[in-house]
Scaffold this motif. Structure first.
Motif, PDB file in Angstrom:
ATOM      1  N   GLN A  68       0.948  -1.226  -0.035  1.00  0.00           N
ATOM      2  CA  GLN A  68       0.200   0.100  -0.049  1.00  0.00           C
ATOM      3  C   GLN A  68       0.893   1.149   0.071  1.00  0.00           C
ATOM      4  OE1 GLN A  68      -2.061   1.006   3.538  1.00  0.00           O
ATOM      5  NE2 GLN A  68      -3.780   1.453   2.503  1.00  0.00           N
ATOM      6  N   ALA A  69       1.864   1.229   1.040  1.00  0.00           N
ATOM      7  CA  ALA A  69       2.789   2.530   0.716  1.00  0.00           C
ATOM      8  C   ALA A  69       3.430   2.687  -0.577  1.00  0.00           C
ATOM      9  CB  ALA A  69       3.923   2.232   1.779  1.00  0.00           C
ATOM     10  N   MET A  70       3.807   1.651  -1.118  1.00  0.00           N
ATOM     11  CA  MET A  70       4.639   1.642  -2.289  1.00  0.00           C
ATOM     12  C   MET A  70       3.527   2.094  -3.502  1.00  0.00           C
ATOM     13  SD  MET A  70       7.579   0.934  -1.908  1.00  0.00           S
ATOM     14  CE  MET A  70       7.271   1.907  -0.349  1.00  0.00           C
ATOM     15  N   ALA A  71       2.380   1.609  -3.477  1.00  0.00           N
ATOM     16  CA  ALA A  71       1.236   2.190  -4.142  1.00  0.00           C
ATOM     17  C   ALA A  71       1.252   3.728  -4.149  1.00  0.00           C
ATOM     18  CB  ALA A  71       0.046   1.478  -4.081  1.00  0.00           C
ATOM     19  N   ARG A  72       1.099   4.079  -2.899  1.00  0.00           N
ATOM     20  CA  ARG A  72       1.027   5.728  -2.692  1.00  0.00           C
ATOM     21  C   ARG A  72       2.310   6.219  -3.324  1.00  0.00           C
ATOM     22  NH1 ARG A  72      -1.409   4.781   3.248  1.00  0.00           N
ATOM     23  NH2 ARG A  72      -3.498   4.935   2.433  1.00  0.00           N
ATOM     24  N   LEU A  73       3.701   5.600  -3.273  1.00  0.00           N
ATOM     25  CA  LEU A  73       4.646   6.317  -3.632  1.00  0.00           C
ATOM     26  C   LEU A  73       4.837   6.298  -5.057  1.00  0.00           C
ATOM     27  CD1 LEU A  73       7.520   7.483  -2.425  1.00  0.00           C
ATOM     28  CD2 LEU A  73       8.370   5.074  -2.703  1.00  0.00           C
ATOM     29  N   VAL A  74       4.548   5.363  -5.779  1.00  0.00           N
ATOM     30  CA  VAL A  74       4.287   5.502  -7.316  1.00  0.00           C
ATOM     31  C   VAL A  74       3.453   6.395  -7.953  1.00  0.00           C
ATOM     32  CG1 VAL A  74       5.436   3.219  -7.643  1.00  0.00           C
ATOM     33  CG2 VAL A  74       2.899   3.258  -7.707  1.00  0.00           C
ATOM     34  N   ARG A  75       2.126   6.494  -7.224  1.00  0.00           N
ATOM     35  CA  ARG A  75       1.445   7.751  -7.697  1.00  0.00           C
ATOM     36  C   ARG A  75       2.059   8.970  -7.303  1.00  0.00           C
ATOM     37  NH1 ARG A  75      -4.133   6.610  -8.191  1.00  0.00           N
ATOM     38  NH2 ARG A  75      -4.594   8.703  -7.671  1.00  0.00           N
ATOM     39  N   GLU A  76       2.667   9.310  -6.248  1.00  0.00           N
ATOM     40  CA  GLU A  76       3.008  10.640  -5.784  1.00  0.00           C
ATOM     41  C   GLU A  76       4.596  10.806  -6.544  1.00  0.00           C
ATOM     42  OE1 GLU A  76       3.999  10.350  -1.656  1.00  0.00           O
ATOM     43  OE2 GLU A  76       1.759  10.190  -1.411  1.00  0.00           O
ATOM     44  N   ARG A  77       5.386   9.788  -6.884  1.00  0.00           N
ATOM     45  CA  ARG A  77       6.650  10.194  -7.275  1.00  0.00           C
ATOM     46  C   ARG A  77       6.816   9.859  -8.782  1.00  0.00           C
ATOM     47  NH1 ARG A  77      10.490   9.504  -2.969  1.00  0.00           N
ATOM     48  NH2 ARG A  77       9.885  10.688  -1.226  1.00  0.00           N
ATOM     49  N   LEU A  78       5.969   9.045  -9.181  1.00  0.00           N
ATOM     50  CA  LEU A  78       6.246   8.457 -10.677  1.00  0.00           C
ATOM     51  C   LEU A  78       4.797   9.017 -11.487  1.00  0.00           C
ATOM     52  CD1 LEU A  78       7.680   5.015 -10.330  1.00  0.00           C
ATOM     53  CD2 LEU A  78       8.832   7.188 -10.729  1.00  0.00           C
ATOM     54  N   GLY A  79       4.046   9.724 -10.873  1.00  0.00           N
ATOM     55  CA  GLY A  79       2.795  10.192 -11.844  1.00  0.00           C
ATOM     56  C   GLY A  79       1.763   8.946 -12.116  1.00  0.00           C
ATOM     57  N   ALA A  80       1.859   7.808 -11.595  1.00  0.00           N
ATOM     58  CA  ALA A  80       1.075   6.725 -11.737  1.00  0.00           C
ATOM     59  C   ALA A  80      -0.633   7.299 -11.756  1.00  0.00           C
ATOM     60  CB  ALA A  80       1.363   5.478 -11.240  1.00  0.00           C
ATOM     61  N   THR A  81      -1.363   6.900 -12.464  1.00  0.00           N
ATOM     62  CA  THR A  81      -2.675   7.214 -12.296  1.00  0.00           C
ATOM     63  C   THR A  81      -3.487   6.149 -11.667  1.00  0.00           C
ATOM     64  OG1 THR A  81      -3.301   6.917 -14.561  1.00  0.00           O
ATOM     65  CG2 THR A  81      -2.772   9.161 -14.005  1.00  0.00           C
ATOM     66  N   GLY A  82      -2.896   5.109 -11.693  1.00  0.00           N
ATOM     67  CA  GLY A  82      -3.562   3.699 -11.086  1.00  0.00           C
ATOM     68  C   GLY A  82      -2.458   2.811 -10.611  1.00  0.00           C
ATOM     69  N   VAL A  97       8.254 -17.651  -9.112  1.00  0.00           N
ATOM     70  CA  VAL A  97       9.185 -17.648  -8.052  1.00  0.00           C
ATOM     71  C   VAL A  97       8.468 -18.169  -6.749  1.00  0.00           C
ATOM     72  CG1 VAL A  97      10.689 -16.452  -6.521  1.00  0.00           C
ATOM     73  CG2 VAL A  97      10.569 -15.977  -9.075  1.00  0.00           C
ATOM     74  N   PHE A  98       8.792 -19.263  -6.182  1.00  0.00           N
ATOM     75  CA  PHE A  98       7.707 -19.610  -5.099  1.00  0.00           C
ATOM     76  C   PHE A  98       8.323 -19.226  -3.600  1.00  0.00           C
ATOM     77  CE2 PHE A  98       6.965 -22.248  -8.883  1.00  0.00           C
ATOM     78  CZ  PHE A  98       5.609 -22.263  -8.600  1.00  0.00           C
ATOM     79  N   HIS A  99       8.216 -17.893  -3.695  1.00  0.00           N
ATOM     80  CA  HIS A  99       8.507 -17.083  -2.478  1.00  0.00           C
ATOM     81  C   HIS A  99       7.518 -16.034  -2.551  1.00  0.00           C
ATOM     82  CE1 HIS A  99      11.208 -15.250   0.609  1.00  0.00           C
ATOM     83  NE2 HIS A  99      10.310 -14.248   0.394  1.00  0.00           N
ATOM     84  N   LEU A 100       6.274 -16.153  -1.582  1.00  0.00           N
ATOM     85  CA  LEU A 100       5.360 -15.028  -1.682  1.00  0.00           C
ATOM     86  C   LEU A 100       5.836 -13.751  -2.277  1.00  0.00           C
ATOM     87  CD1 LEU A 100       2.346 -13.901  -1.007  1.00  0.00           C
ATOM     88  CD2 LEU A 100       3.134 -13.661   1.327  1.00  0.00           C
ATOM     89  N   HIS A 101       5.277 -13.134  -3.208  1.00  0.00           N
ATOM     90  CA  HIS A 101       5.514 -11.691  -3.465  1.00  0.00           C
ATOM     91  C   HIS A 101       4.234 -11.063  -4.093  1.00  0.00           C
ATOM     92  CE1 HIS A 101       6.316 -14.324  -6.979  1.00  0.00           C
ATOM     93  NE2 HIS A 101       6.215 -13.419  -7.675  1.00  0.00           N
ATOM     94  N   LEU A 102       4.141  -9.806  -3.808  1.00  0.00           N
ATOM     95  CA  LEU A 102       2.905  -8.841  -4.464  1.00  0.00           C
ATOM     96  C   LEU A 102       3.959  -7.932  -5.299  1.00  0.00           C
ATOM     97  CD1 LEU A 102       2.421  -9.193  -1.190  1.00  0.00           C
ATOM     98  CD2 LEU A 102       0.594  -7.862  -2.100  1.00  0.00           C
ATOM     99  N   HIS A 103       3.333  -8.056  -6.513  1.00  0.00           N
ATOM    100  CA  HIS A 103       3.604  -6.875  -7.826  1.00  0.00           C
ATOM    101  C   HIS A 103       2.869  -5.879  -7.400  1.00  0.00           C
ATOM    102  CE1 HIS A 103       5.799 -10.016 -10.308  1.00  0.00           C
ATOM    103  NE2 HIS A 103       4.681 -10.891  -9.826  1.00  0.00           N
ATOM    104  N   VAL A 104       3.775  -4.731  -7.450  1.00  0.00           N
ATOM    105  CA  VAL A 104       3.065  -3.255  -7.149  1.00  0.00           C
ATOM    106  C   VAL A 104       3.225  -2.904  -8.794  1.00  0.00           C
ATOM    107  CG1 VAL A 104       3.052  -1.181  -6.201  1.00  0.00           C
ATOM    108  CG2 VAL A 104       3.552  -3.227  -4.940  1.00  0.00           C
ATOM    109  N   ILE A 105       2.366  -2.671  -9.590  1.00  0.00           N
ATOM    110  CA  ILE A 105       2.325  -2.508 -10.964  1.00  0.00           C
ATOM    111  C   ILE A 105       1.828  -1.030 -11.356  1.00  0.00           C
ATOM    112  CG2 ILE A 105       2.173  -3.101 -13.516  1.00  0.00           C
ATOM    113  CD1 ILE A 105       2.012  -5.788 -12.374  1.00  0.00           C
ATOM    114  N   PRO A 106       2.610   0.121 -11.399  1.00  0.00           N
ATOM    115  CA  PRO A 106       2.122   1.452 -11.599  1.00  0.00           C
ATOM    116  C   PRO A 106       1.456   1.566 -12.814  1.00  0.00           C
ATOM    117  CG  PRO A 106       4.393   1.886 -11.204  1.00  0.00           C
ATOM    118  CD  PRO A 106       3.936   0.049 -11.228  1.00  0.00           C
ATOM    119  N   ARG A 107       0.195   2.270 -13.031  1.00  0.00           N
ATOM    120  CA  ARG A 107      -0.487   2.249 -14.246  1.00  0.00           C
ATOM    121  C   ARG A 107      -0.508   3.596 -14.971  1.00  0.00           C
ATOM    122  NH1 ARG A 107      -2.856  -2.633 -16.015  1.00  0.00           N
ATOM    123  NH2 ARG A 107      -2.779  -1.474 -17.778  1.00  0.00           N
ATOM    124  N   TYR A 108      -0.522   3.902 -16.137  1.00  0.00           N
ATOM    125  CA  TYR A 108      -0.454   5.170 -16.616  1.00  0.00           C
ATOM    126  C   TYR A 108      -1.462   5.317 -17.676  1.00  0.00           C
ATOM    127  CZ  TYR A 108       4.067   4.860 -14.410  1.00  0.00           C
ATOM    128  OH  TYR A 108       5.122   4.752 -13.437  1.00  0.00           O
TER     129      TYR A 108
END
Length: 137
Positions: A68-82, A97-108
């Motif tokens: 969630q914090a990274m999602a906010r960061l990409v919106r603020e710093r990279l101008g992602a709109t979603g 990769v069989f280690h739990l991971h979440l992809h935070v994918i900025p959308r423009y």
């Protein structure tokens, strides 16, 4: 328990290079080297956990809050709109990769990405540029 075969465990142990962006006591966020869009990050628990279904609640909570914090960061710093948060559990669900991971994918606006994407090596300079924006004080 970390495993020497797990690429994310090796990143967390400092055995493989990565571009760390943020961390908390249970989770770490770093740049994806196969980005779907500019600024694509991964959030992983420090503890080796194969997938969502086997995650300890505290690890899962830490990952979601950091995502969630990274999602906010990409919106603020990279101008992602979603932002897309993508988590895959099991090979049939695109987990590679069989280690739990979440992809935070900025959308423009107007980006051509359709999910799932086919991971491919990203441009190191573009990844470094996005990381610099995300870690700037």
């Amino acid at each position: 328990m970390p495993t020497s075969e797990c690429v994310f465990c090796r990143i967390l142990a400092g055995e493989l290079p990565s571009t760390m962006i943020a961390e908390n006591d249970r989770a770490v966020a770093f740049m994806d080297v196969n980005p779907a869009t500019d600024g694509h990050l991964l959030v992983v628990p420090r503890n080796h956990t194969p997938d969502l279904l086997s995650a300890e609640p505290a690890d899962l909570s830490a990952c979601v809050l950091l995502a969630q914090a990274m999602a906010r960061l990409v919106r603020e710093r990279l101008g992602a709109t979603g932002v897309n948060l993508v988590q895959s559990s099991g090979a049939v669900a695109w987990q590679t990769v069989f280690h739990l991971h979440l992809h935070v994918i900025p959308r423009y606006d107007g980006d051509p990405l359709r999910l799932p994407w086919v991971p491919a090596q990203g441009d190191p300079a573009a990844i470094a540029a996005a990381a610099a924006k995300l870690t700037a004080d």
